[in-house]
Scaffold this motif. Structure first.
Motif, PDB file in Angstrom:
ATOM      1  N   ALA A 124       0.842  -1.200   0.000  1.00 53.23           N
ATOM      2  CA  ALA A 124       0.000   0.000   0.000  1.00 53.23           C
ATOM      3  C   ALA A 124       0.875   1.247   0.000  1.00 53.23           C
ATOM      4  O   ALA A 124       0.611   2.214  -0.727  1.00 53.23           O
TER       5      ALA A 124
ATOM      6  N   TYR B  88       2.960   1.415  -3.529  1.00 50.90           N
ATOM      7  CA  TYR B  88       2.267   1.760  -4.778  1.00 50.90           C
ATOM      8  C   TYR B  88       1.382   3.000  -4.664  1.00 50.90           C
ATOM      9  O   TYR B  88       0.852   3.462  -5.647  1.00 50.90           O
TER      10      TYR B  88
ATOM     11  N   ASP C  88      -5.720   1.843   0.478  1.00 50.46           N
ATOM     12  CA  ASP C  88      -4.736   2.894   0.205  1.00 50.46           C
ATOM     13  C   ASP C  88      -5.295   3.961  -0.735  1.00 50.46           C
ATOM     14  O   ASP C  88      -6.447   3.884  -1.141  1.00 50.46           O
TER      15      ASP C  88
HETATM   16  P1  ADP Z   1       5.699  -6.928  -5.776  1.00 47.59           P
HETATM   17  O1  ADP Z   1       5.056  -5.849  -4.966  1.00 47.59           O
HETATM   18  O2  ADP Z   1       6.990  -7.383  -5.218  1.00 47.59           O
HETATM   19  O3  ADP Z   1       5.774  -6.593  -7.201  1.00 47.59           O
HETATM   20  P2  ADP Z   1       3.377  -8.441  -4.987  1.00 47.59           P
HETATM   21  O4  ADP Z   1       3.038  -9.865  -5.150  1.00 47.59           O
HETATM   22  O5  ADP Z   1       3.387  -7.902  -3.595  1.00 47.59           O
HETATM   23  O6  ADP Z   1       4.757  -8.200  -5.719  1.00 47.59           O
HETATM   24  O7  ADP Z   1       2.346  -7.607  -5.833  1.00 47.59           O
HETATM   25  C1  ADP Z   1       2.083  -7.977  -7.139  1.00 47.59           C
HETATM   26  C2  ADP Z   1       1.688  -6.783  -7.970  1.00 47.59           C
HETATM   27  O8  ADP Z   1       0.426  -6.282  -7.505  1.00 47.59           O
HETATM   28  C3  ADP Z   1       2.598  -5.617  -7.840  1.00 47.59           C
HETATM   29  O9  ADP Z   1       3.647  -5.711  -8.784  1.00 47.59           O
HETATM   30  C4  ADP Z   1       1.710  -4.436  -8.113  1.00 47.59           C
HETATM   31  O10 ADP Z   1       1.649  -4.213  -9.513  1.00 47.59           O
HETATM   32  C5  ADP Z   1       0.350  -4.897  -7.655  1.00 47.59           C
HETATM   33  N1  ADP Z   1      -0.007  -4.317  -6.363  1.00 47.59           N
HETATM   34  C6  ADP Z   1       0.138  -4.886  -5.155  1.00 47.59           C
HETATM   35  N2  ADP Z   1      -0.330  -4.073  -4.171  1.00 47.59           N
HETATM   36  C7  ADP Z   1      -0.783  -2.967  -4.791  1.00 47.59           C
HETATM   37  C8  ADP Z   1      -1.399  -1.763  -4.327  1.00 47.59           C
HETATM   38  N3  ADP Z   1      -1.643  -1.543  -3.034  1.00 47.59           N
HETATM   39  N4  ADP Z   1      -1.751  -0.820  -5.248  1.00 47.59           N
HETATM   40  C9  ADP Z   1      -1.498  -1.022  -6.547  1.00 47.59           C
HETATM   41  N5  ADP Z   1      -0.939  -2.153  -7.043  1.00 47.59           N
HETATM   42  C10 ADP Z   1      -0.578  -3.108  -6.172  1.00 47.59           C
END
Ligand code: ADP
Length: 537
Positions: free
Chosen positions: A436, A439, A463
Motif C-alpha cells: 500500500a 504503490y 490505500d
Molecule cells: P511486488 O510488490 O513485489 O511486485 P506483490 O506480489 O506484492 O509483488 O504484488 C504484485 C503486484 O500487484 C505488484 O507488482 C503491483 O503491480 C500490484 N499491487 C500490489 N499491491 C498494490 C497496491 N496496493 N496498489 C497497486 N498495485 C498493487
C-alpha cells in the motif's frame, strides 16, 4: 529455449508417427476389404454360372426335350390328323410334367409354308410372326432329334417357341414342329432348379452356406420378373449375367442377377468383410492432436514460468542490494565518524535499523515463498484477539516508513477473535501495508481495519494509490506476477508478496481478494474464519 523446441519437435514427431500408423491401419483394412469384396463378387459369379447350368438342364432337359419328343411321336403316329392341344398329347410320366410348359402346338410344312396350330384362337400377329420365323429357320433347323428355341417380341410382349425337325435325319427337314412356351410358368421351373441344392460349391464353406445367403432375380427381356429369391443386399457384391447363347441360346432373353449376403463373408473370406476403421482412427488421431496441443501449451507455460523464475532471482538480488547499500553507507559514515551532529548520527542509526528491518522482511518473504513451494510451512495457530495484534503489527511497521511520507492508521471497530499463527499474520499484514505504501502516493494515509460479518472476519488495507484494474485482480496473487504501473517506473519488487499472503491465508482456511478502495485506491481484503465471540481488548 532449445529444450523447449526439442520437446515440441519430439511431440510433433510422435503425432506424425501416430498419423502414419493410423494411415497404415486404414490402408490395411481397406485393402483387405477390397480383396474380400472382389472374392464375394467372384463367388457370386460362380454361383450364377451354376444357376445358369442348372436352369438350362431343368428347363431344357426335363421340360423342352420330353415335350418335343411327345409332339414328334404324336405327329408320326397321327399323320394328317388335326393337331391336339398340348394337354391331350399322350405322354409318359416324365413328359406329362413337361406338357404344362406348352401353351399350344404347331406344325409347319416346309414345302407349302402352311402353319397349323393347336390353338384356333392364337392371335393373328403371333401366328404370322411364327410363320415368318419358321420359314427362315427351316434351312438350319436341327435334324438330329434335338431342338432350338426362338424369342420374339410381338406387340410389346415377349414370346418364345421351341421347334425341331418333324422327321429326324431328313436335311433340310420337310416339316417343323414344336410348341409355344408358357413363359409365366418358367418361374416355377427355375425355383425347382434352385431347390436342387446350394448354388455355391459346398466345399467352400463346409456345406454351411445355403441358398438363403443368396439373392437371385431372373428377368425376362427388359424388366419382366420371372423369379426372385431373397431381398437385394446392401452393400451389393453381385453379378448380372445374361443366359446369352449358352445351350444354343435356349433362354437367351433371360438375365440373372445374383448377389451374396455380406453377412456370410466371414465363412468365405478369412477375416470377413472388415468394417472401415476410419471414424475410430480419426477419433484417436483427433485425441492425440488434442493431447499434443495441451502438452505444447503446458510446455509454453512452463517456459514462461522458467523465464519468470530467472527474472525473480535478479529481482531479489536487486531488492537486496538497495537496503544493503544504505546500511553499508550509513554504517561507514558512523564508523568513519563523519557525522556532523548527534542528530545526524541518530538518523544514520535509524536508517540502518529501518533498512535492516526491510531486509529481514524481504528475506522472510523469500524464505516463506520457498517453503510454500516445497510445502514445508509449519504453522502454530492460536486464538488471538485481532485488534491488539494488528496494533502491534502497525507499531512494527511504522519504523519502516520514510520520514514525512505515508502514514498508517487503524480502523479497528470490532475486536474479533481469530485463530492464527502470529508470524504468518505478521507476514500477511506487513506485505499488504508495504505494498500500500509502495504503490500509493508519497503522503497518503493507509488504513488498516477489520470488519466482522457472518462468522467471518475481514482484515483490510485501504490505500490512496492507483488501484488495480479488474483484469489484473486475480493475476496479481500468482507468483512472479507484477503489474507495472507505467513503463520505466522505479517501483521494483519481487512479485511474490501477494502470493505469500494468499498462501498463508489459505492455510488458515481464509480467502483473499482485492476490490476498489473507499478513497480511490485499492482495498486488499483477507477474510478469516472467526473464533468464538468478540473478545475484549
Ligand atoms: P511486488 O510488490 O513485489 O511486485 P506483490 O506480489 O506484492 O509483488 O504484488 C504484485 C503486484 O500487484 C505488484 O507488482 C503491483 O503491480 C500490484 N499491487 C500490489 N499491491 C498494490 C497496491 N496496493 N496498489 C497497486 N498495485 C498493487
Amino acid at each position: 529455449m532449445r529444450r523447449f523446441y526439442l520437446i515440441a519437435l519430439l511431440l510433433i514427431s510422435s503425432l506424425l508417427l501416430v498419423g502414419l500408423l493410423a494411415w497404415q491401419a486404414h490402408y490395411a483394412v481397406s485393402s483387405h476389404r477390397h480383396t474380400a469384396e472382389s472374392v464375394l463378387g467372384d463367388y457370386a459369379d460362380l454361383a450364377s454360372s451354376e444357376f445358369v447350368r442348372r436352369t438350362l438342364t431343368e428347363i431344357g432337359y426335363y421340360g423342352y426335350y420330353p415335350l418335343i419328343r411327345a409332339t414328334r411321336a404324336w405327329a408320326v403316329e397321327n399323320p394328317g390328323a388335326a393337331l391336339v392341344a398340348p394337354a391331350d398329347l399322350p405322354a409318359d410320366e416324365e413328359q406329362a410334367r413337361a406338357l404344362e410348359l406348352a401353351s399350344y402346338l404347331f406344325t409347319y410344312d416346309a414345302r407349302t409354308g402352311a402353319l397349323e396350330t393347336s390353338d384356333p384362337e392364337l392371335p393373328a400377329a403371333l401366328a404370322a410372326e411364327l410363320g415368318r420365323r419358321l420359314e427362315a429357320l427351316v434351312e438350319d433347323a436341327p435334324t438330329d432329334g434335338s431342338y432350338a428355341s426362338v424369342f420374339a417380341e410381338i406387340e410389346g410382349e415377349m414370346h418364345s417357341f421351341v421347334y425341331a425337325a418333324g422327321d429326324v435325319g431328313q436335311t433340310p427337314p420337310r416339316r417343323l414342329l414344336g410348341f409355344g412356351v408358357d413363359l409365366s410358368l418358367l418361374g416355377g421351373w427355375i425355383e425347382r432348379a434352385v431347390g436342387r441344392g446350394p448354388l455355391l460349391p459346398p466345399s467352400l464353406s463346409d456345406g454351411e452356406l445355403t441358398n438363403e445367403s443368396i439373392f437371385l432375380e431372373v428377368i425376362l427381356g427388359e424388366d419382366q420378373l420371372l423369379y426372385r429369391l431373397g431381398e437385394p443386399y446392401q452393400p451389393w457384391f453381385g453379378v448380372e449375367k445374361p443366359f446369352g447363347d449358352s445351350y444354343r441360346g435356349l433362354l437367351e432373353e433371360i438375365t440373372v442377377r445374383l448377389a451374396i449376403d455380406p453377412e456370410v463373408a466371414p465363412q468365405l473370406v478369412i477375416g470377413g468383410l472388415p468394417r472401415s476403421r476410419l471414424p475410430l482412427l480419426l477419433g484417436i488421431l483427433g485425441l492425440v492432436v488434442g493431447l499434443v496441443l495441451i502438452a505444447i501449451m503446458q510446455l509454453r507455460r512452463e517456459r514462461a514460468l522458467i523465464r519468470l523464475r530467472s527474472d525473480f532471482v535478479s529481482r531479489v538480488s536487486h531488492e537486496l542490494r538497495t537496503p544493503l547499500t544504505q546500511i553499508r553507507m550509513f554504517a561507514e559514515t558512523l564508523l568513519l565518524k563523519r557525522v556532523r551532529s548527534p542528530e545526524e548520527g541518530q538518523r544514520a542509526l535509524e536508517i540502518i535499523d529501518r533498512e535492516s528491518r526491510r531486509l529481514s522482511h524481504l528475506v522472510e518473504n523469500v524464505l516463506q515463498f520457498s517453503r510454500s513451494e516445497h510445502d514445508a510451512i509449519q504453522l502454530a495457530p492460536e486464538p488471538r484477539s485481532l485488534a491488539p495484534l494488528l496494533s502491534e503489527l502497525v507499531d512494527e511497521f511504522n519504523p519502516l516508513l520514510d520520514e514525512g511520507g505515508a502514514s498508517v492508521v487503524t480502523r479497528l471497530v470490532d475486536n474479533p477473535q481469530v485463530t492464527v499463527d502470529e508470524d504468518a499474520m505478521r507476514q500477511i499484514v506487513l506485505n499488504l501495508l508495504e505494498n500500500a505504501v509502495k504503490y500509493g502516493p508519497p503522503r497518503q494515509e493507509v488504513q488498516l481495519g477489520t470488519t466482522q460479518r457472518n462468522g467471518r472476519v475481514q482484515v483490510w488495507v485501504d490505500d490512496e494509490g492507483p488501484g488495480i484494474r479488474t483484469a489484473d485482480r486475480e493475476r496479481i496473487w500468482e507468483p512472479f506476477q507484477r503489474v507495472a504501473p507505467d513503463p520505466g517506473s522505479a517501483l521494483t519488487g519481487t512479485g511474490i508478496g501477494l502470493s505469500v499472503v494468499r498462501d498463508l491465508v489459505a492455510r488458515h482456511g481464509g480467502t483473499t481478494w482485492v476490490e476498489d478502495g473507499l478513497r480511490g485506491g485499492a482495498r486488499f481484503v483477507v477474510e478469516l474464519p472467526a473464533t468464538g465471540g468478540e473478545a475484549s481488548g
